[in-house]
Motif scaffolding. Structure first.
Motif, PDB file in Angstrom:
ATOM      1  N   GLN A 147       0.831  -1.201   0.000  1.00 42.46           N
ATOM      2  CA  GLN A 147       0.000   0.000   0.000  1.00 42.46           C
ATOM      3  C   GLN A 147       0.869   1.257   0.000  1.00 42.46           C
ATOM      4  O   GLN A 147       0.560   2.229  -0.696  1.00 42.46           O
ATOM      5  CB  GLN A 147      -0.938   0.002   1.200  1.00 42.46           C
ATOM      6  N   ALA A 148       1.955   1.244   0.756  1.00 40.48           N
ATOM      7  CA  ALA A 148       2.873   2.388   0.763  1.00 40.48           C
ATOM      8  C   ALA A 148       3.436   2.621  -0.631  1.00 40.48           C
ATOM      9  O   ALA A 148       3.532   3.772  -1.090  1.00 40.48           O
ATOM     10  CB  ALA A 148       3.997   2.161   1.769  1.00 40.48           C
ATOM     11  N   ILE A 149       3.809   1.549  -1.319  1.00 40.89           N
ATOM     12  CA  ILE A 149       4.321   1.680  -2.689  1.00 40.89           C
ATOM     13  C   ILE A 149       3.237   2.216  -3.606  1.00 40.89           C
ATOM     14  O   ILE A 149       3.472   3.135  -4.401  1.00 40.89           O
ATOM     15  CB  ILE A 149       4.866   0.332  -3.204  1.00 40.89           C
ATOM     16  N   ASP A 150       2.020   1.667  -3.510  1.00 43.49           N
ATOM     17  CA  ASP A 150       0.913   2.110  -4.360  1.00 43.49           C
ATOM     18  C   ASP A 150       0.569   3.574  -4.121  1.00 43.49           C
ATOM     19  O   ASP A 150       0.191   4.284  -5.061  1.00 43.49           O
ATOM     20  CB  ASP A 150      -0.333   1.247  -4.122  1.00 43.49           C
ATOM     21  N   ASN A 151       0.690   4.024  -2.882  1.00 45.61           N
ATOM     22  CA  ASN A 151       0.349   5.408  -2.539  1.00 45.61           C
ATOM     23  C   ASN A 151       1.521   6.371  -2.679  1.00 45.61           C
ATOM     24  O   ASN A 151       1.347   7.579  -2.556  1.00 45.61           O
ATOM     25  CB  ASN A 151      -0.188   5.483  -1.109  1.00 45.61           C
ATOM     26  N   GLY A 152       2.700   5.837  -2.923  1.00 44.35           N
ATOM     27  CA  GLY A 152       3.899   6.661  -3.042  1.00 44.35           C
ATOM     28  C   GLY A 152       4.021   7.280  -4.432  1.00 44.35           C
ATOM     29  O   GLY A 152       3.110   7.184  -5.260  1.00 44.35           O
ATOM     30  N   ASP A 200      14.060   0.195  -9.337  1.00 45.57           N
ATOM     31  CA  ASP A 200      15.141   0.674  -8.480  1.00 45.57           C
ATOM     32  C   ASP A 200      14.818   2.042  -7.900  1.00 45.57           C
ATOM     33  O   ASP A 200      15.209   2.347  -6.768  1.00 45.57           O
ATOM     34  CB  ASP A 200      16.490   0.662  -9.201  1.00 45.57           C
ATOM     35  N   GLU A 201      14.073   2.860  -8.637  1.00 47.40           N
ATOM     36  CA  GLU A 201      13.637   4.156  -8.102  1.00 47.40           C
ATOM     37  C   GLU A 201      12.668   3.957  -6.936  1.00 47.40           C
ATOM     38  O   GLU A 201      12.757   4.652  -5.922  1.00 47.40           O
ATOM     39  CB  GLU A 201      12.972   4.998  -9.185  1.00 47.40           C
ATOM     40  N   ARG A 202      11.739   3.007  -7.093  1.00 45.81           N
ATOM     41  CA  ARG A 202      10.795   2.704  -6.011  1.00 45.81           C
ATOM     42  C   ARG A 202      11.537   2.169  -4.788  1.00 45.81           C
ATOM     43  O   ARG A 202      11.234   2.546  -3.655  1.00 45.81           O
ATOM     44  CB  ARG A 202       9.731   1.718  -6.479  1.00 45.81           C
ATOM     45  N   ALA A 203      12.523   1.290  -5.004  1.00 49.39           N
ATOM     46  CA  ALA A 203      13.292   0.729  -3.890  1.00 49.39           C
ATOM     47  C   ALA A 203      14.086   1.832  -3.184  1.00 49.39           C
ATOM     48  O   ALA A 203      14.131   1.871  -1.952  1.00 49.39           O
ATOM     49  CB  ALA A 203      14.219  -0.370  -4.385  1.00 49.39           C
ATOM     50  N   ASN A 204      14.707   2.724  -3.941  1.00 49.17           N
ATOM     51  CA  ASN A 204      15.455   3.831  -3.338  1.00 49.17           C
ATOM     52  C   ASN A 204      14.530   4.733  -2.532  1.00 49.17           C
ATOM     53  O   ASN A 204      14.869   5.147  -1.421  1.00 49.17           O
ATOM     54  CB  ASN A 204      16.194   4.635  -4.397  1.00 49.17           C
ATOM     55  N   TRP A 205      13.358   5.035  -3.076  1.00 49.95           N
ATOM     56  CA  TRP A 205      12.387   5.868  -2.360  1.00 49.95           C
ATOM     57  C   TRP A 205      11.946   5.166  -1.072  1.00 49.95           C
ATOM     58  O   TRP A 205      11.909   5.785  -0.003  1.00 49.95           O
ATOM     59  CB  TRP A 205      11.164   6.163  -3.234  1.00 49.95           C
ATOM     60  N   LEU A 206      11.618   3.889  -1.174  1.00 48.79           N
ATOM     61  CA  LEU A 206      11.151   3.135  -0.011  1.00 48.79           C
ATOM     62  C   LEU A 206      12.229   3.113   1.075  1.00 48.79           C
ATOM     63  O   LEU A 206      11.929   3.343   2.255  1.00 48.79           O
ATOM     64  CB  LEU A 206      10.787   1.714  -0.438  1.00 48.79           C
TER      65      LEU A 206
END
Length: 77
Positions: free
Chosen positions: A30-35, A42-48
């Motif tokens: 959900q955090a990824i979906d709402n981010g 790799d951009e999503r992983a870096n952000w997370l």
């Protein structure tokens, strides 16, 4: 998404996510979906990792698992 570690390591990381992070996978999904709407994993992983204080290994494992679940929901092989 390319996986930077073995499938066995992925399985072990995902199994430890709730214990290490205090959050279950659906919460992370959900955090990824709402981010932010990053195109690359790799951009999503870096952000997370940056946003939630995770190590890059756990962040990448969560993003990889999220992608796997998303593909399964959409019916991709």
């Amino acid at each position: 998404m390319s996986l930077n570690h073995s499938p066995e390591t992925q399985t072990k990381l995902i199994a430890r996510v709730p214990t290490i992070t205090g959050r279950e996978l659906p919460e992370w999904f959900q955090a990824i979906d709402n981010g932010p709407s990053f195109l690359r994993c790799d951009e999503r992983a870096n952000w997370l990792a940056d946003e939630h204080g995770l190590t890059h290994g756990y962040a990448a494992a969560i993003v990889h698992e999220h992608e796997r679940h998303r593909r399964n929901r959409m019916g991709f092989i």
